[in-house]
Design a protein around this motif. Structure first.
Motif, PDB file in Angstrom:
ATOM      1  N   ARG A   8       1.968   2.591  -4.074  1.00  0.00           N
ATOM      2  CA  ARG A   8       1.265   3.547  -4.937  1.00  0.00           C
ATOM      3  C   ARG A   8      -0.208   3.659  -4.599  1.00  0.00           C
ATOM      4  N   ASP A   9      -0.834   2.504  -4.321  1.00  0.00           N
ATOM      5  CA  ASP A   9      -2.279   2.487  -4.107  1.00  0.00           C
ATOM      6  C   ASP A   9      -2.627   2.599  -2.628  1.00  0.00           C
ATOM      7  N   GLU A  10      -3.921   2.547  -2.353  1.00  0.00           N
ATOM      8  CA  GLU A  10      -4.400   2.654  -0.982  1.00  0.00           C
ATOM      9  C   GLU A  10      -4.111   1.384  -0.184  1.00  0.00           C
ATOM     10  N   SER A  11      -4.067   0.243  -0.889  1.00  0.00           N
ATOM     11  CA  SER A  11      -3.809  -1.029  -0.210  1.00  0.00           C
ATOM     12  C   SER A  11      -2.999  -1.949  -1.112  1.00  0.00           C
ATOM     13  N   ILE A  12      -2.451  -3.010  -0.505  1.00  0.00           N
ATOM     14  CA  ILE A  12      -1.650  -3.997  -1.231  1.00  0.00           C
ATOM     15  C   ILE A  12      -1.834  -5.336  -0.533  1.00  0.00           C
ATOM     16  N   ARG A  13      -1.794  -6.417  -1.301  1.00  0.00           N
ATOM     17  CA  ARG A  13      -1.914  -7.748  -0.697  1.00  0.00           C
ATOM     18  C   ARG A  13      -0.619  -8.107   0.018  1.00  0.00           C
ATOM     19  N   LEU A  14      -0.745  -8.885   1.079  1.00  0.00           N
ATOM     20  CA  LEU A  14       0.408  -9.270   1.893  1.00  0.00           C
ATOM     21  C   LEU A  14       1.488  -9.948   1.061  1.00  0.00           C
ATOM     22  N   GLY A  15       1.104 -10.913   0.226  1.00  0.00           N
ATOM     23  CA  GLY A  15       2.090 -11.622  -0.594  1.00  0.00           C
ATOM     24  C   GLY A  15       2.872 -10.687  -1.495  1.00  0.00           C
ATOM     25  N   GLN A  16       2.181  -9.723  -2.100  1.00  0.00           N
ATOM     26  CA  GLN A  16       2.834  -8.748  -2.978  1.00  0.00           C
ATOM     27  C   GLN A  16       3.775  -7.854  -2.174  1.00  0.00           C
ATOM     28  N   PHE A  17       3.321  -7.462  -0.996  1.00  0.00           N
ATOM     29  CA  PHE A  17       4.122  -6.565  -0.157  1.00  0.00           C
ATOM     30  C   PHE A  17       5.432  -7.223   0.267  1.00  0.00           C
ATOM     31  N   LEU A  18       5.373  -8.505   0.621  1.00  0.00           N
ATOM     32  CA  LEU A  18       6.586  -9.213   1.039  1.00  0.00           C
ATOM     33  C   LEU A  18       7.632  -9.191  -0.072  1.00  0.00           C
ATOM     34  N   LYS A  19       7.190  -9.371  -1.314  1.00  0.00           N
ATOM     35  CA  LYS A  19       8.103  -9.326  -2.455  1.00  0.00           C
ATOM     36  C   LYS A  19       8.632  -7.916  -2.674  1.00  0.00           C
ATOM     37  N   LEU A  20       7.728  -6.941  -2.640  1.00  0.00           N
ATOM     38  CA  LEU A  20       8.105  -5.550  -2.862  1.00  0.00           C
ATOM     39  C   LEU A  20       9.128  -5.080  -1.823  1.00  0.00           C
ATOM     40  N   ALA A  21       8.975  -5.551  -0.598  1.00  0.00           N
ATOM     41  CA  ALA A  21       9.868  -5.156   0.500  1.00  0.00           C
ATOM     42  C   ALA A  21      11.167  -5.970   0.509  1.00  0.00           C
ATOM     43  N   ARG A  51      -4.415 -10.980   2.412  1.00  0.00           N
ATOM     44  CA  ARG A  51      -4.737  -9.946   3.404  1.00  0.00           C
ATOM     45  C   ARG A  51      -4.396  -8.572   2.842  1.00  0.00           C
ATOM     46  N   GLN A  52      -5.346  -7.664   2.886  1.00  0.00           N
ATOM     47  CA  GLN A  52      -5.119  -6.303   2.385  1.00  0.00           C
ATOM     48  C   GLN A  52      -4.407  -5.482   3.450  1.00  0.00           C
ATOM     49  N   LEU A  53      -3.272  -4.924   3.079  1.00  0.00           N
ATOM     50  CA  LEU A  53      -2.516  -4.061   3.978  1.00  0.00           C
ATOM     51  C   LEU A  53      -2.804  -2.615   3.625  1.00  0.00           C
ATOM     52  N   ARG A  54      -2.897  -1.788   4.651  1.00  0.00           N
ATOM     53  CA  ARG A  54      -3.182  -0.374   4.448  1.00  0.00           C
ATOM     54  C   ARG A  54      -2.141   0.485   5.173  1.00  0.00           C
ATOM     55  N   ASP A  55      -2.201   1.774   4.937  1.00  0.00           N
ATOM     56  CA  ASP A  55      -1.281   2.730   5.534  1.00  0.00           C
ATOM     57  C   ASP A  55      -1.165   2.510   7.038  1.00  0.00           C
ATOM     58  N   GLY A  56       0.059   2.372   7.521  1.00  0.00           N
ATOM     59  CA  GLY A  56       0.295   2.228   8.953  1.00  0.00           C
ATOM     60  C   GLY A  56       0.463   0.798   9.417  1.00  0.00           C
ATOM     61  N   ASP A  57       0.035  -0.182   8.598  1.00  0.00           N
ATOM     62  CA  ASP A  57       0.218  -1.587   8.986  1.00  0.00           C
ATOM     63  C   ASP A  57       1.706  -1.905   9.055  1.00  0.00           C
ATOM     64  N   VAL A  58       2.087  -2.767   9.989  1.00  0.00           N
ATOM     65  CA  VAL A  58       3.485  -3.175  10.141  1.00  0.00           C
ATOM     66  C   VAL A  58       3.578  -4.676   9.911  1.00  0.00           C
ATOM     67  N   VAL A  66       8.589  -3.963   8.509  1.00  0.00           N
ATOM     68  CA  VAL A  66       8.431  -2.936   7.474  1.00  0.00           C
ATOM     69  C   VAL A  66       7.028  -2.359   7.589  1.00  0.00           C
ATOM     70  N   GLN A  67       6.950  -1.043   7.674  1.00  0.00           N
ATOM     71  CA  GLN A  67       5.656  -0.371   7.793  1.00  0.00           C
ATOM     72  C   GLN A  67       5.160   0.050   6.414  1.00  0.00           C
ATOM     73  N   VAL A  68       3.860  -0.130   6.197  1.00  0.00           N
ATOM     74  CA  VAL A  68       3.226   0.263   4.942  1.00  0.00           C
ATOM     75  C   VAL A  68       2.912   1.756   4.992  1.00  0.00           C
ATOM     76  N   ALA A  69       3.260   2.468   3.921  1.00  0.00           N
ATOM     77  CA  ALA A  69       2.912   3.878   3.799  1.00  0.00           C
ATOM     78  C   ALA A  69       2.288   4.076   2.419  1.00  0.00           C
ATOM     79  N   SER A  70       1.066   4.604   2.381  1.00  0.00           N
ATOM     80  CA  SER A  70       0.428   4.833   1.085  1.00  0.00           C
ATOM     81  C   SER A  70       0.290   6.326   0.825  1.00  0.00           C
ATOM     82  N   GLY A  71       0.181   6.648  -0.450  1.00  0.00           N
ATOM     83  CA  GLY A  71       0.006   8.042  -0.811  1.00  0.00           C
ATOM     84  C   GLY A  71       1.276   8.765  -1.121  1.00  0.00           C
TER      85      GLY A  71
END
Length: 71
Positions: A8-21, A51-58, A66-71
């Protein structure tokens, strides 16, 4: 080949992203796999859970990317 996960947001923390994915079960597990050097971001091992992940990070864990897509 990597999946894409929209955040949803512009960035997400790595730990949160691993759970979300659904790459891990819990925050405690995130801390473990990151500390053990099992997670890479854009091809480089990442040991910072915040670590802050942003759009396009893998993010890769256990051969799954898993690639991060924001927006």
């Amino acid at each position: 080949m990597s999946d894409t996960l929209h955040i949803r947001d512009e960035s997400i923390r790595l730990g949160q992203f691993l759970k979300l994915a659904n790459l891990i079960e819990s925050g405690a597990e995130a801390k473990e796999v990151i500390a053990d050097g099992l997670v890479s971001v854009n091809g480089e091992v990442e040991t910072r859970r915040g670590r802050q992940l942003r759009d396009g990070d893998v993010v890769e864990l256990g051969g799954i990317s898993v690639q991060v897509a924001s927006g």
